[in-house]
Design a protein around this motif. Structure first.
Motif, PDB file in Angstrom:
ATOM      1  N   UNK A 284       0.831  -1.217   0.000  1.00 11.27           N
ATOM      2  CA  UNK A 284       0.000   0.000   0.000  1.00 11.27           C
ATOM      3  C   UNK A 284       0.859   1.258   0.000  1.00 11.27           C
ATOM      4  N   UNK A 285       2.061   1.195   0.568  1.00  4.92           N
ATOM      5  CA  UNK A 285       2.973   2.332   0.471  1.00  4.92           C
ATOM      6  C   UNK A 285       3.360   2.579  -0.984  1.00  4.92           C
ATOM      7  N   UNK A 286       3.488   1.496  -1.726  1.00  2.00           N
ATOM      8  CA  UNK A 286       3.879   1.591  -3.132  1.00  2.00           C
ATOM      9  C   UNK A 286       2.743   2.110  -4.010  1.00  2.00           C
ATOM     10  N   UNK A 287       1.491   1.697  -3.673  1.00  2.00           N
ATOM     11  CA  UNK A 287       0.353   2.049  -4.542  1.00  2.00           C
ATOM     12  C   UNK A 287      -0.400   3.289  -4.087  1.00  2.00           C
ATOM     13  N   UNK A 288      -0.193   3.716  -2.835  1.00  2.00           N
ATOM     14  CA  UNK A 288      -0.814   4.943  -2.371  1.00  2.00           C
ATOM     15  C   UNK A 288      -2.196   4.804  -1.763  1.00  2.00           C
TER      16      UNK A 288
END
Length: 342
Positions: A284-288
């Motif tokens: 989720x950090x990667x996808x926002x």
């Protein structure tokens, strides 16, 4: 190691035929612990007893170590049975014989020299933790100790296979755990194949590598324990899984009344070492997108950790879809319960 092909067992004749087993096909690998679970009357005891031909099938074949037991003469079948040990729910010990004499009984039947039999009995007493109890009689033992004697007796002739007929169902939970740990230890030390039947899913989860679910004389589901637990397909399997206090199959949340903008609800299943990795948070950090945890569980099946999370993702639809894709690329099983992202 063990292969059962198109096995059927029926009792009676004419209009009074009872079909105890129907078209059973099983393969059990060398050195594994294989569980067979079913309700009373499902046919599991009959199936277990066909492996050493205490129950001769009406049709079909049973191969052990590549030998078709159903094709053997009585004498050759007796020789093969020495390679298959068996332990029972109610111990079946000789009440007038000592622990040592009970363990030595199959050795005496096999014509083993007395000195060799004494040596072997001593080894087995140490293996099952009863070295100080050899001179006692069954009436002087607890239920768990009696089952340990039964296990030692079953191992006396160095069998390749150990059949367990409801071996723990007459024991209290603490004693059950000690017997299951003993069976695990024996499996690891001796590399012996263990086939056990039970009606307790906790037993299957604790020590088995694979499991078959039997219902009305038919195998309705089989596979690796983790796979069967996490993705049960048959109603009977789901019933057994519900026995386990910390059931691995978490309930589907009710999202029917949630507004569309409340996001996408997912169930994510982790298996193996990925259970302890921060895959979700990194993704989720990667996808926002952001997420909240609605439900969750984590536990172990034998040596395999597993976990399940029900989460709600919030953010743009394409970011959520990317999140799901990346989670699946990491080998996680992702089931979408609802999709309200925009």
């Amino acid at each position: 190691m063990i292969e059962i092909r198109k096995l059927r067992k029926q009792y009676g004749s004419g209009s009074r035929i009872t079909h105890a087993l129907q078209e059973i096909n099983l393969t059990i690998d060398k050195g594994e612990i294989y569980g067979i679970i079913g309700h009373s009357g499902a046919g599991k005891s009959t199936l277990l007893r066909t492996i050493n031909l205490l129950e001769r099938p009406t049709e079909g074949s049973v191969f052990v170590d590549g030998v078709d037991l159903t094709a053997l003469s009585t004498k050759k079948l007796q020789d093969q049975r020495r390679r298959i040990g068996m332990i029972f729910q109610h111990f079946n010990l000789l009440s007038s014989a000592t622990v040592e004499e009970n363990i030595a009984f199959p050795l005496r039947l096999a014509g083993t020299a007395k000195s060799e039999a004494r040596r072997r009995v001593g080894e087995l007493l140490a293996l099952v933790g009863l070295t100080e109890h050899g001179k006692k009689y069954p009436a002087q033992l607890s239920g768990g100790q009696k089952q340990r004697v039964g296990i030692a007796r079953a191992l006396a002739t160095n069998p390749h296979v150990l059949l367990c007929d409801e071996a723990t169902s007459a024991l209290d939970p603490q004693t059950t755990n000690s017997i299951l740990n003993l069976l695990l230890d024996i499996n690891r030390k001796l590399k012996i194949t263990i086939v056990l039947i039970t009606h307790e899913m906790q037993v299957i989860r604790s020590i088995c590598d694979r499991v078959a679910v039997i219902h009305d004389g038919q195998i309705v589901e089989q596979g690796p324990v983790a796979e069967v637990f996490l993705k049960p397909r048959h109603d009977v399997t789901r019933q057994f899984i519900e026995q386990v206090a910390d059931s691995v199959e978490i309930d589907k949340p009710d999202v029917s009344g949630a507004p569309a903008q409340d996001g996408t609800v997912l169930k994510i299943t982790f298996l193996g070492e990925t259970t302890y990795e921060p895959i979700l948070s990194r993704t989720v950090q990667q996808t926002g997108v952001t997420f909240s945890i609605l439900q969750g569980t984590i536990s172990r099946m034998k040596n395999t950790p597993y976990g399940q999370l029900v989460v709600r993702l919030q953010g743009p639809r394409d970011a959520a879809e990317n999140t799901i894709r990346l989670l699946r690329e990491h080998g996680l099983d992702v089931e979408v319960y609802s999709n309200g992202l925009v």
